[in-house]
Motif scaffolding. Structure first.
Motif, PDB file in Angstrom:
ATOM      1  N   GLU A 146      16.910  -5.258  -0.725  1.00  0.00           N
ATOM      2  CA  GLU A 146      15.730  -5.233  -1.583  1.00  0.00           C
ATOM      3  C   GLU A 146      15.095  -3.856  -1.737  1.00  0.00           C
ATOM      4  O   GLU A 146      14.413  -3.596  -2.726  1.00  0.00           O
ATOM      5  N   PHE A 147      15.312  -2.957  -0.783  1.00  0.00           N
ATOM      6  CA  PHE A 147      14.640  -1.654  -0.823  1.00  0.00           C
ATOM      7  C   PHE A 147      14.971  -0.850  -2.070  1.00  0.00           C
ATOM      8  O   PHE A 147      14.192   0.005  -2.483  1.00  0.00           O
ATOM      9  N   ALA A 148      16.132  -1.093  -2.669  1.00  0.00           N
ATOM     10  CA  ALA A 148      16.514  -0.352  -3.871  1.00  0.00           C
ATOM     11  C   ALA A 148      15.580  -0.627  -5.041  1.00  0.00           C
ATOM     12  O   ALA A 148      15.535   0.144  -5.996  1.00  0.00           O
ATOM     13  N   THR A 149      14.809  -1.713  -4.979  1.00  0.00           N
ATOM     14  CA  THR A 149      13.892  -2.055  -6.069  1.00  0.00           C
ATOM     15  C   THR A 149      12.428  -1.936  -5.646  1.00  0.00           C
ATOM     16  O   THR A 149      11.546  -2.387  -6.373  1.00  0.00           O
ATOM     17  N   ILE A 150      12.178  -1.365  -4.472  1.00  0.00           N
ATOM     18  CA  ILE A 150      10.811  -1.254  -3.947  1.00  0.00           C
ATOM     19  C   ILE A 150      10.441   0.216  -3.789  1.00  0.00           C
ATOM     20  O   ILE A 150      11.226   1.002  -3.258  1.00  0.00           O
ATOM     21  N   GLU A 151       9.248   0.572  -4.227  1.00  0.00           N
ATOM     22  CA  GLU A 151       8.766   1.935  -4.031  1.00  0.00           C
ATOM     23  C   GLU A 151       8.672   2.237  -2.537  1.00  0.00           C
ATOM     24  O   GLU A 151       8.330   1.372  -1.736  1.00  0.00           O
ATOM     25  N   SER A 152       8.963   3.465  -2.170  1.00  0.00           N
ATOM     26  CA  SER A 152       9.002   3.821  -0.758  1.00  0.00           C
ATOM     27  C   SER A 152       7.688   3.540  -0.041  1.00  0.00           C
ATOM     28  O   SER A 152       7.682   3.160   1.133  1.00  0.00           O
ATOM     29  N   LYS A 153       6.574   3.692  -0.712  1.00  0.00           N
ATOM     30  CA  LYS A 153       5.274   3.492  -0.062  1.00  0.00           C
ATOM     31  C   LYS A 153       4.999   2.025   0.276  1.00  0.00           C
ATOM     32  O   LYS A 153       4.085   1.728   1.055  1.00  0.00           O
ATOM     33  N   HIS A 154       5.762   1.106  -0.321  1.00  0.00           N
ATOM     34  CA  HIS A 154       5.552  -0.315  -0.065  1.00  0.00           C
ATOM     35  C   HIS A 154       6.653  -0.939   0.784  1.00  0.00           C
ATOM     36  O   HIS A 154       6.591  -2.133   1.103  1.00  0.00           O
ATOM     37  N   ARG A 155       7.651  -0.161   1.176  1.00  0.00           N
ATOM     38  CA  ARG A 155       8.774  -0.723   1.903  1.00  0.00           C
ATOM     39  C   ARG A 155       8.400  -1.203   3.300  1.00  0.00           C
ATOM     40  O   ARG A 155       8.867  -2.253   3.758  1.00  0.00           O
ATOM     41  N   LEU A 156       7.591  -0.443   4.011  1.00  0.00           N
ATOM     42  CA  LEU A 156       7.220  -0.843   5.367  1.00  0.00           C
ATOM     43  C   LEU A 156       6.452  -2.156   5.346  1.00  0.00           C
ATOM     44  O   LEU A 156       6.694  -3.040   6.174  1.00  0.00           O
ATOM     45  N   SER A 157       5.523  -2.304   4.423  1.00  0.00           N
ATOM     46  CA  SER A 157       4.738  -3.540   4.331  1.00  0.00           C
ATOM     47  C   SER A 157       5.639  -4.727   4.033  1.00  0.00           C
ATOM     48  O   SER A 157       5.463  -5.817   4.607  1.00  0.00           O
ATOM     49  N   TYR A 158       6.602  -4.528   3.144  1.00  0.00           N
ATOM     50  CA  TYR A 158       7.543  -5.607   2.827  1.00  0.00           C
ATOM     51  C   TYR A 158       8.342  -5.985   4.072  1.00  0.00           C
ATOM     52  O   TYR A 158       8.514  -7.172   4.381  1.00  0.00           O
TER      53      TYR A 158
END
Length: 262
Positions: A146-158
């Motif tokens: 999923e990280f390929a479609t998520i902005e880096s700033k929101h990856r940790l929260s996801y």
């Protein structure tokens, strides 16, 4: 400088995504909630089933309920928990058990170095030492996808939403399996332990780089062969052989093909 005829290989999971990516989440809370929702489906159900099987395994072998439950809560690593329990049953020394469990947990090194560098620079701090406890095969595989479609700033929260739900159900699943032991046929309950690795394998085949698919395919072929040769070391030798061959095939053949991304 590389020529246009032989462009450098780019792994999609290694590309830092920034503001140029279409915004998927409005805030960190939104990303956290999405992680929980994604975990609430197949990942959580599969992990829960695996923990039920582990709990039943503990009861079947006469292991104390507190020991069985706390291993899920504090370790949260099903392969390591199984090794711990099997060696405790056979009366192995504490040092031998520690070394064996450590060996089974070496996979977390590669999982960590491939996943955590994809977080935003601001999130790479000492708090990751606490967050790493939520890292498991299911959370890692889904995050890598999923990280390929998520902005880096929101990856940790996801990731936190995904991992927290998976971790929180490990204890109830283990306790339920412990008390269900004897009510359900032993082959069924113990077979649940293998659902989690199977889900991980199927999920990871969807990750784009071909090296993952090659390694899994080779492991399916080499696994039975190494098991016949030496059952005790078959898992380790299969992973080492399949991973090494896949690495060299990817490096020497696939990445040299013009225009190939993964």
């Amino acid at each position: 400088m590389p020529s246009s005829k032989n462009p450098p290989y780019l792994d999609p999971s290694e590309i830092p995504l920034g503001s140029s990516v279409a915004q998927r989440f409005k805030s960190r809370a939104d990303a956290f909630g999405s992680g929980i929702r994604d975990a609430a489906g197949a990942p959580a159900m599969v992990l829960f089933a695996g923990m039920v099987g582990f709990g039943a395994m503990g009861r079947t072998n006469g292991i104390d309920g507190w020991f069985t439950a706390l291993s899920s809560l504090l370790m949260f690593a099903l392969p390591g928990q199984v090794v711990l329990m099997e060696m405790a049953i056979t009366g192995s020394s504490a040092l031998a058990i520690a070394l064996a469990v450590t060996l089974t947990s070496t996979r977390f090194v590669t999982m960590t170095v491939t996943l955590f560098p994809q977080f935003d620079d601001k999130d790479r701090n000492r708090s990751l030492y606490a967050h790493v406890h939520l890292l498991a095969m299911t959370a890692w595989a889904v995050s890598m996808k999923e990280f390929a479609t998520i902005e880096s700033k929101h990856r940790l929260s996801y990731f936190l939403g995904l991992g927290l739900l998976c971790w929180s159900i490990s204890l109830p699943g283990t306790v339920l399996g412990y008390f269900l032991a004897g009510l359900v046929p032993a082959p069924v309950t113990l077979g649940l332990v293998f659902i989690n690795p199977l889900f991980f394998m199927l999920t990871f085949t969807e990750v784009k780089p071909w090296i993952n698919r090659i390694a899994i395919g080779l492991a399916c072929i080499l696994g039975p062969l190494f098991t016949v040769m030496d059952r005790d070391t078959s898992l380790l030798t299969t992973g080492l052989a399949a991973g090494t061959v896949a690495y060299f095939v990817d490096r020497k053949l696939i990445r040299k093909r013009p225009g190939v991304i993964g």
